[in-house]
Design an enzyme around this catalytic site. Structure first.
Site, PDB file in Angstrom:
ATOM      1  N   GLY A  13      56.702 -31.655  -4.360  1.00  0.00           N
ATOM      2  CA  GLY A  13      56.075 -32.016  -2.897  1.00  0.00           C
ATOM      3  C   GLY A  13      55.946 -30.123  -2.231  1.00  0.00           C
ATOM      4  O   GLY A  13      56.064 -30.149  -0.804  1.00  0.00           O
ATOM      5  N   ASN A  15      53.646 -28.116  -1.749  1.00  0.00           N
ATOM      6  CA  ASN A  15      52.758 -28.413  -0.677  1.00  0.00           C
ATOM      7  C   ASN A  15      52.566 -28.808   0.240  1.00  0.00           C
ATOM      8  O   ASN A  15      52.917 -28.464   1.370  1.00  0.00           O
ATOM      9  CB  ASN A  15      51.112 -28.994  -2.123  1.00  0.00           C
ATOM     10  CG  ASN A  15      50.801 -27.468  -3.020  1.00  0.00           C
ATOM     11  OD1 ASN A  15      50.150 -26.220  -2.104  1.00  0.00           O
ATOM     12  ND2 ASN A  15      51.037 -27.702  -3.853  1.00  0.00           N
ATOM     13  N   LEU A  86      49.519 -38.410  -7.346  1.00  0.00           N
ATOM     14  CA  LEU A  86      48.545 -38.984  -8.563  1.00  0.00           C
ATOM     15  C   LEU A  86      48.125 -40.302  -9.196  1.00  0.00           C
ATOM     16  O   LEU A  86      48.057 -40.848  -9.862  1.00  0.00           O
ATOM     17  CB  LEU A  86      49.554 -38.388  -9.531  1.00  0.00           C
ATOM     18  CG  LEU A  86      50.172 -37.123  -9.777  1.00  0.00           C
ATOM     19  CD1 LEU A  86      51.408 -37.194 -10.592  1.00  0.00           C
ATOM     20  CD2 LEU A  86      49.163 -36.387  -9.535  1.00  0.00           C
ATOM     21  N   ASN A 103      41.587 -33.493  -1.368  1.00  0.00           N
ATOM     22  CA  ASN A 103      42.597 -33.380  -2.124  1.00  0.00           C
ATOM     23  C   ASN A 103      42.491 -31.422  -2.874  1.00  0.00           C
ATOM     24  O   ASN A 103      42.075 -31.628  -2.924  1.00  0.00           O
ATOM     25  CB  ASN A 103      42.226 -34.512  -3.612  1.00  0.00           C
ATOM     26  CG  ASN A 103      42.873 -33.834  -4.825  1.00  0.00           C
ATOM     27  OD1 ASN A 103      44.222 -33.736  -4.067  1.00  0.00           O
ATOM     28  ND2 ASN A 103      42.858 -34.145  -5.779  1.00  0.00           N
ATOM     29  N   HIS A 105      43.080 -29.928  -6.230  1.00  0.00           N
ATOM     30  CA  HIS A 105      43.167 -29.339  -7.912  1.00  0.00           C
ATOM     31  C   HIS A 105      44.409 -28.445  -8.416  1.00  0.00           C
ATOM     32  O   HIS A 105      42.953 -27.700  -7.881  1.00  0.00           O
ATOM     33  CB  HIS A 105      41.460 -30.515  -8.522  1.00  0.00           C
ATOM     34  CG  HIS A 105      41.853 -30.823  -9.887  1.00  0.00           C
ATOM     35  ND1 HIS A 105      42.722 -31.816 -10.391  1.00  0.00           N
ATOM     36  CD2 HIS A 105      41.920 -30.212 -10.776  1.00  0.00           C
ATOM     37  CE1 HIS A 105      42.325 -31.362 -11.479  1.00  0.00           C
ATOM     38  NE2 HIS A 105      42.628 -30.963 -11.707  1.00  0.00           N
ATOM     39  N   ASP A 146      38.154 -36.794  -8.899  1.00  0.00           N
ATOM     40  CA  ASP A 146      37.465 -35.162  -8.513  1.00  0.00           C
ATOM     41  C   ASP A 146      36.385 -35.091  -9.053  1.00  0.00           C
ATOM     42  O   ASP A 146      35.783 -34.251  -9.652  1.00  0.00           O
ATOM     43  CB  ASP A 146      37.898 -34.737  -9.986  1.00  0.00           C
ATOM     44  CG  ASP A 146      40.559 -34.774 -10.101  1.00  0.00           C
ATOM     45  OD1 ASP A 146      40.404 -34.613  -8.840  1.00  0.00           O
ATOM     46  OD2 ASP A 146      40.685 -34.751 -11.031  1.00  0.00           O
ATOM     47  N   GLU A 175      47.838 -22.663  -4.373  1.00  0.00           N
ATOM     48  CA  GLU A 175      48.197 -23.308  -3.781  1.00  0.00           C
ATOM     49  C   GLU A 175      48.759 -22.916  -2.712  1.00  0.00           C
ATOM     50  O   GLU A 175      48.589 -23.581  -1.290  1.00  0.00           O
ATOM     51  CB  GLU A 175      48.073 -24.397  -4.178  1.00  0.00           C
ATOM     52  CG  GLU A 175      48.064 -24.558  -5.873  1.00  0.00           C
ATOM     53  CD  GLU A 175      47.976 -25.778  -6.616  1.00  0.00           C
ATOM     54  OE1 GLU A 175      47.591 -26.935  -7.025  1.00  0.00           O
ATOM     55  OE2 GLU A 175      49.272 -26.246  -6.798  1.00  0.00           O
TER      56      GLU A 175
HETATM   57  C1  GAR Z   1      50.129 -29.259  -7.364  1.00  0.00           C
HETATM   58  O1  GAR Z   1      49.545 -27.943  -8.028  1.00  0.00           O
HETATM   59  C2  GAR Z   1      48.371 -30.161  -7.194  1.00  0.00           C
HETATM   60  O2  GAR Z   1      47.201 -29.225  -7.159  1.00  0.00           O
HETATM   61  C3  GAR Z   1      48.553 -31.244  -8.798  1.00  0.00           C
HETATM   62  O3  GAR Z   1      49.929 -31.181  -8.476  1.00  0.00           O
HETATM   63  C4  GAR Z   1      50.667 -30.116  -8.252  1.00  0.00           C
HETATM   64  C5  GAR Z   1      51.695 -30.703  -7.199  1.00  0.00           C
HETATM   65  O4  GAR Z   1      52.611 -30.081  -6.681  1.00  0.00           O
HETATM   66  N1  GAR Z   1      47.855 -32.012  -8.182  1.00  0.00           N
HETATM   67  C6  GAR Z   1      46.369 -32.431  -9.116  1.00  0.00           C
HETATM   68  O5  GAR Z   1      46.906 -32.421 -10.435  1.00  0.00           O
HETATM   69  C7  GAR Z   1      45.843 -33.737  -8.796  1.00  0.00           C
HETATM   70  N2  GAR Z   1      45.081 -34.431 -10.011  1.00  0.00           N
HETATM   71  P1  GAR Z   1      53.866 -30.072  -5.566  1.00  0.00           P
HETATM   72  O6  GAR Z   1      54.078 -31.584  -6.018  1.00  0.00           O
HETATM   73  O7  GAR Z   1      55.487 -29.236  -5.882  1.00  0.00           O
HETATM   74  O8  GAR Z   1      53.093 -29.443  -4.566  1.00  0.00           O
END
Ligand code: GAR
Length: 192
Positions: A13, A15, A86, A103, A105, A146, A175
């Protein structure tokens, strides 16, 4: 009236936390609720600590025709943001909120996307294939993993000595730098 953002997250979490804080410093939009399919997701604790409603749901509730969709409708989102969510996103929600689900990625789609390609698996594959660059993609969500229309991409170089962990740190930096800004653009201009 502030625009209303709902976030879905499964894990750490960072992001989610970043997006919440970004909009708490503006008066144009706010994160009104964070949903997770994992009741112990750190994303939920981070959200509660920032005084944002944080709810978990089971897979059965997610797929029930009225379950999660009803909870979501009640929160009247202008935009639904998947930030490390996910599971495959439910079709009934995508249909109800056409062009309102995006989303992030951690790679340059269409490369390194699809089922099973998430988080660390993406960075491992990128390093294994000796890619010289990777990046982030922010895209609309449709029924295929995706594959929705791309809104924004940003690249970053990979050094020959970079490990998957190094790549993860670089990508996460991108990100955190861009996601909130892109969300703001999408909310107010429909694209970037
Ligand atoms: C992020 O890097 C996001 O891009 C990825 O999960 C991570 C979550 O990080 N998403 C995917 O891989 C979706 N296919 P966070 O929980 O620290 O925000």
């Amino acid at each position: 009236m502030k625009k209303r953002i709902v976030i879905f997250a499964s894990g750490n979490g960072t992001n989610t936390q970043n997006v919440i804080k970004y909009f708490q410093n503006t008066n144009v939009a706010e994160v009104v609720c964070v949903f997770s399919n994992k009741k112990d997701a750190k994303a939920l604790n981070r959200s509660k600590a920032l005084k944002v409603e944080a709810l978990s749901f089971s897979k059965a509730e997610m797929l029930a025709p009225k379950g999660l969709l009803s909870l979501l409708k009640e929160r009247k989102p202008d935009l639904i943001v998947l930030a490390g969510f996910l599971l495959k996103f439910p079709e009934n929600i995508i249909k109800t909120f056409q062009n309102k689900v995006i989303n992030i990625h951690p790679a340059l789609l269409p490369k390194y996307g699809g089922k099973g390609m998430y988080g660390h698996y993406v960075h491992q594959a990128v390093v294994k294939n000796k890619e010289t660059e990777t990046g982030i993609t922010i895209h609309y969500v449709n029924q295929q993993y995706d594959e929705g229309a791309i809104i924004f991409q940003k690249k970053i170089n990979i050094a020959p000595t970079d490990t998957p962990e190094d790549v993860a740190i670089k990508v996460q930096g991108l990100e955190h730098q861009w996601f909130s800004k892109v969300i703001e653009e999408v909310l107010f201009n429909g694209k970037m």
